[in-house]
Each structure stands twice: as C-alpha cells, then as structure tokens.
Design a protein around this motif. Structure first.
Motif, PDB file in Angstrom:
ATOM      1  N   ARG A 286      22.012  -4.239  17.341  1.00 54.61           N
ATOM      2  CA  ARG A 286      21.376  -4.976  16.253  1.00 54.61           C
ATOM      3  C   ARG A 286      19.881  -4.694  16.294  1.00 54.61           C
ATOM      4  NH1 ARG A 286      23.068  -6.991  11.392  1.00 54.61           N
ATOM      5  NH2 ARG A 286      21.701  -8.697  10.697  1.00 54.61           N
ATOM      6  N   LEU A 287      19.367  -4.061  15.231  1.00 57.43           N
ATOM      7  CA  LEU A 287      17.952  -3.736  15.145  1.00 57.43           C
ATOM      8  C   LEU A 287      17.249  -4.714  14.221  1.00 57.43           C
ATOM      9  CD1 LEU A 287      17.980   0.161  14.803  1.00 57.43           C
ATOM     10  CD2 LEU A 287      17.637  -1.211  16.867  1.00 57.43           C
ATOM     11  N   ARG A 288      16.029  -5.073  14.576  1.00 55.34           N
ATOM     12  CA  ARG A 288      15.213  -5.941  13.742  1.00 55.34           C
ATOM     13  C   ARG A 288      13.841  -5.289  13.600  1.00 55.34           C
ATOM     14  NH1 ARG A 288      15.910 -11.123  12.161  1.00 55.34           N
ATOM     15  NH2 ARG A 288      14.077 -12.263  11.456  1.00 55.34           N
ATOM     16  N   LEU A 289      13.523  -4.854  12.381  1.00 53.39           N
ATOM     17  CA  LEU A 289      12.283  -4.138  12.122  1.00 53.39           C
ATOM     18  C   LEU A 289      11.321  -5.028  11.359  1.00 53.39           C
ATOM     19  CD1 LEU A 289      13.841  -0.714  11.030  1.00 53.39           C
ATOM     20  CD2 LEU A 289      13.174  -1.460  13.332  1.00 53.39           C
ATOM     21  N   HIS A 290      10.039  -4.816  11.612  1.00 52.74           N
ATOM     22  CA  HIS A 290       9.016  -5.678  11.026  1.00 52.74           C
ATOM     23  C   HIS A 290       7.878  -4.833  10.460  1.00 52.74           C
ATOM     24  CE1 HIS A 290       6.484  -9.234  10.502  1.00 52.74           C
ATOM     25  NE2 HIS A 290       5.506  -8.575  11.108  1.00 52.74           N
ATOM     26  N   ALA A 291       7.392  -5.212   9.276  1.00 57.83           N
ATOM     27  CA  ALA A 291       6.223  -4.570   8.663  1.00 57.83           C
ATOM     28  C   ALA A 291       5.152  -5.630   8.474  1.00 57.83           C
ATOM     29  CB  ALA A 291       6.591  -3.945   7.326  1.00 57.83           C
ATOM     30  N   PRO A 292       4.030  -5.550   9.164  1.00 57.53           N
ATOM     31  CA  PRO A 292       2.982  -6.566   9.003  1.00 57.53           C
ATOM     32  C   PRO A 292       2.571  -6.689   7.540  1.00 57.53           C
ATOM     33  CG  PRO A 292       2.492  -5.119  10.858  1.00 57.53           C
ATOM     34  CD  PRO A 292       3.657  -4.506  10.139  1.00 57.53           C
ATOM     35  N   PRO A 293       2.411  -7.901   7.037  1.00 52.75           N
ATOM     36  CA  PRO A 293       2.055  -8.077   5.627  1.00 52.75           C
ATOM     37  C   PRO A 293       0.632  -7.618   5.343  1.00 52.75           C
ATOM     38  CG  PRO A 293       2.052 -10.181   6.747  1.00 52.75           C
ATOM     39  CD  PRO A 293       2.606  -9.194   7.726  1.00 52.75           C
ATOM     40  N   PRO A 294       0.353  -7.195   4.124  1.00 49.38           N
ATOM     41  CA  PRO A 294      -1.009  -6.817   3.735  1.00 49.38           C
ATOM     42  C   PRO A 294      -1.906  -8.054   3.689  1.00 49.38           C
ATOM     43  CG  PRO A 294       0.430  -6.837   1.823  1.00 49.38           C
ATOM     44  CD  PRO A 294       1.305  -7.063   3.003  1.00 49.38           C
ATOM     45  N   PRO A 295      -3.216  -7.885   3.641  1.00 46.45           N
ATOM     46  CA  PRO A 295      -4.152  -9.025   3.726  1.00 46.45           C
ATOM     47  C   PRO A 295      -3.851 -10.143   2.750  1.00 46.45           C
ATOM     48  CG  PRO A 295      -5.345  -6.978   3.935  1.00 46.45           C
ATOM     49  CD  PRO A 295      -3.936  -6.590   3.634  1.00 46.45           C
ATOM     50  N   GLY A 296      -3.498  -9.826   1.486  1.00 52.21           N
ATOM     51  CA  GLY A 296      -3.274 -10.865   0.498  1.00 52.21           C
ATOM     52  C   GLY A 296      -2.056 -11.722   0.746  1.00 52.21           C
ATOM     53  N   LEU A 297      -1.194 -11.303   1.677  1.00 57.52           N
ATOM     54  CA  LEU A 297       0.023 -12.055   1.975  1.00 57.52           C
ATOM     55  C   LEU A 297       0.070 -12.592   3.393  1.00 57.52           C
ATOM     56  CD1 LEU A 297       2.627  -9.842   0.081  1.00 57.52           C
ATOM     57  CD2 LEU A 297       1.804 -12.095  -0.566  1.00 57.52           C
ATOM     58  N   ARG A 298      -1.069 -12.587   4.065  1.00 60.20           N
ATOM     59  CA  ARG A 298      -1.148 -13.175   5.402  1.00 60.20           C
ATOM     60  C   ARG A 298      -1.555 -14.641   5.286  1.00 60.20           C
ATOM     61  NH1 ARG A 298      -4.841  -8.281   7.860  1.00 60.20           N
ATOM     62  NH2 ARG A 298      -3.275  -6.621   7.576  1.00 60.20           N
ATOM     63  N   THR A 299      -1.114 -15.429   6.258  1.00 61.44           N
ATOM     64  CA  THR A 299      -1.544 -16.816   6.305  1.00 61.44           C
ATOM     65  C   THR A 299      -2.971 -16.887   6.832  1.00 61.44           C
ATOM     66  OG1 THR A 299      -0.711 -17.156   8.549  1.00 61.44           O
ATOM     67  CG2 THR A 299       0.829 -17.570   6.735  1.00 61.44           C
ATOM     68  N   SER A 300      -3.598 -18.012   6.694  1.00 65.53           N
ATOM     69  CA  SER A 300      -4.979 -18.185   7.139  1.00 65.53           C
ATOM     70  C   SER A 300      -5.093 -18.026   8.656  1.00 65.53           C
ATOM     71  CB  SER A 300      -5.520 -19.549   6.716  1.00 65.53           C
ATOM     72  OG  SER A 300      -4.678 -20.578   7.203  1.00 65.53           O
ATOM     73  N   GLU A 301      -3.974 -18.260   9.376  1.00 67.89           N
ATOM     74  CA  GLU A 301      -3.982 -18.086  10.822  1.00 67.89           C
ATOM     75  C   GLU A 301      -3.732 -16.636  11.218  1.00 67.89           C
ATOM     76  OE1 GLU A 301      -2.123 -20.409   9.344  1.00 67.89           O
ATOM     77  OE2 GLU A 301      -3.357 -22.178   9.817  1.00 67.89           O
ATOM     78  N   GLY A 302      -3.438 -15.771  10.200  1.00 68.18           N
ATOM     79  CA  GLY A 302      -3.185 -14.376  10.493  1.00 68.18           C
ATOM     80  C   GLY A 302      -1.719 -14.040  10.535  1.00 68.18           C
TER      81      GLY A 302
END
Length: 302
Positions: A286-302
C-alpha cells in the motif's frame, strides 16, 4: 519555466459515424463540435482538411453508419504552459509526478505538445496517464509503464480502492466543519463542447466529503476526499464543490479565463491533488504519496 515552442505538428481527429448517420458531414460536425461555427467548418471542407473514408469531403455527403470521418487539423500555435514537473515515485511499473497548475495533463482544449503526458514521455516513452487533472489544478498524477499495471490500477479506481484527497479554496465562510456531498455526476449541456461532466439529477451516484482546514477573510480552505465517482477517470472536486454558504469554489489565482462561457480546465480556481493512496499492482504494497500544497492552499501554520 514555460513552454511555447512554435507550431506543433498538427493532428488528425478521427471518428467512426454512429448517431450521425443520415445527416450531412457539414451539419454533423457543426452540431457535434460547437467550438467552431458552421462557417469555420465549411472553410475547412473547402481547404480539403476533412476526409470521409479516406476521400476529401465537400460537406454535402450524407453520412452512413460506420463511415470514418477525419479532420486533418493543420499545425497551430499552442498557448504557453509550464514545462516542468516533479518526480515523486518511480519503479519499473509506475511513475508519480506533481503537475504544476497551468499545464494540461493530456492533449485537449487546443494543447497537443504542451502537456504533462508529452513532457513525461520524453523521458519515459511507454508512460500512460491513469487519470487526469484539470489544466489549472496542481498535484499528483499517476502513470503506468506496463499494460498490466494500467489494467489493475484502472480496476482499483473503478472499485473505489484508490484514496484521493484534494485541497480546495472555496468562496464564503463554511457554516459547519464537515460536509457530505452526494450530487450525481453525468453529462450536462455546454454551449461550446456539446456536453461536459457536471452535477445532474440524471447522473450516476458520486460521493465526496469536505472538511474545513481553515477559515479566512471571506474564504474557506477545505480538504476534499473523493470516495466514489461516475467515471473510471475519477471526477475532480471541481465538479463536487465543497459548499460554503452555497457558493461555488472561488475562482482566484491560477490562469486567466480565455474563453466565454469557459472550457473545462480553464484557470481561475485554486485546487490541488494532495494525496494518492493505492495498492501497488506488482508488489501488493500500500503506497501513500503526497504533494505539498502550493502557497495559496497552505494553512497559516504551514
């Protein structure tokens, strides 16, 4: 970086006649492909760009079932797009990359060379996209490198065992923390393309859930989990939009709109395919892949 490499090589659009039997070739193309007017289609016939069963057509031919109609589109200048992507997973059967917003996944909407598929195939000629994201949508796209991997993962997608999570910025402030979205998805009329996929009572059952990540000034950032979809190519959450005071996903940022009333994949919204989880077709892992969100879709905590 952006790509704008002059004229492409042109393309042959080919189809076998079924429902259009009994109509003239000109009437059929005009009514079926509404991105062009009758005058534009007539000019293509006059230039010899349209063939019926391999013979140059005039447009007056009465179509018969199973005939093959082709439009030989001459080379054209494509719009500028990003020309890079980030590799997040590679093995002998699969690839996973992060698509930037503004780059079409596959040829469509006037793009032929400037697509993610084209750029990926420069390095992996055997690669085939297992799903697609809208042009303005960023995030994870999975490619198969073998027919066996494609068949197994396509089955898993149909059966709902592939986990898909997105981030979406919606206009308005959400009045609750969690939403279950059950709007059926099917073909709806479109003034340029005839039909596109959208929410309709006549569609197939679809299910998504949206969880509030953060409220901002007049906006809500959601995590959207796609549970089931109406297509083997999973429907994007741009169709199932998370509700915030019953208002649609915000159309800010991304690419400017170039069409009216707009085409699927046109820019202006903030949407990101953040997570894909699936069973590897060869190893069973079972693979779980992640793509960090671009700046406009990040929370204020990052």
């Amino acid at each position: 970086m952006t790509s704008n490499s002059g004229l492409n090589d042109g393309y042959v659009y080919r189809e076998q006649i079924e429902a259009g039997a009994g109509r003239s070739a000109l009437a059929y193309l005009t009514d079926t492909y509404r991105h062009s007017s009758e005058a534009e289609w007539r000019a293509r016939f006059l230039r010899g760009e349209v063939q019926l069963d391999g013979v140059t057509a005039t447009g007056d031919e009465v179509l018969r079932a199973r005939q093959v109609l082709c439009w030989h589109r001459p080379p054209w200048q494509e719009g500028e797009t990003p020309d890079s992507f980030e590799l997040v997973h590679e093995d002998e059967t699969l690839l996973a990359v992060i698509k930037p917003g503004g780059l079409p996944t596959i040829p469509s909407g006037g793009f032929l060379k400037n697509t993610l598929l084209s750029f990926v195939r420069k390095r992996w000629p055997e690669a085939s996209a297992l799903h697609r994201l809208g042009r303005a949508t960023s995030g994870l796209v999975l490619f198969s490198r073998t027919r066996e991997a494609a068949a197994r993962l396509s089955r898993d997608w149909r059966e709902g065992s592939v986990e898909k999570r997105y981030r979406a910025l919606s206009e308005g402030l959400a009045t609750q923390e969690h939403y279950e979205i059950r709007a059926p998805i099917g073909l709806v009329p479109h003034p340029l393309l005839g039909t596109v996929h959208g929410a309709t009572p006549q569609g197939k059952a679809s299910s998504s859930s949206a969880r509030v990540l953060e409220r901002r000034a007049g906006q809500t950032l959601f995590e959207v989990h796609i549970h089931t979809g109406a297509r083997a190519d999973p429907h994007p959450p741009g169709v199932h939009r998370p509700p915030a005071r019953r208002r649609p996903a915000v159309r800010r940022g991304g690419l400017p709109r170039e069409h009216s009333p707009g085409l699927p994949g046109d820019g202006g919204y903030l949407l990101h395919a953040e997570t894909l989880a699936f069973t590897h077709p060869l190893t069973g892992e079972r693979l779980r892949l992640h793509a960090p969100p671009p700046p406009g879709l990040r929370t204020s905590e990052g």
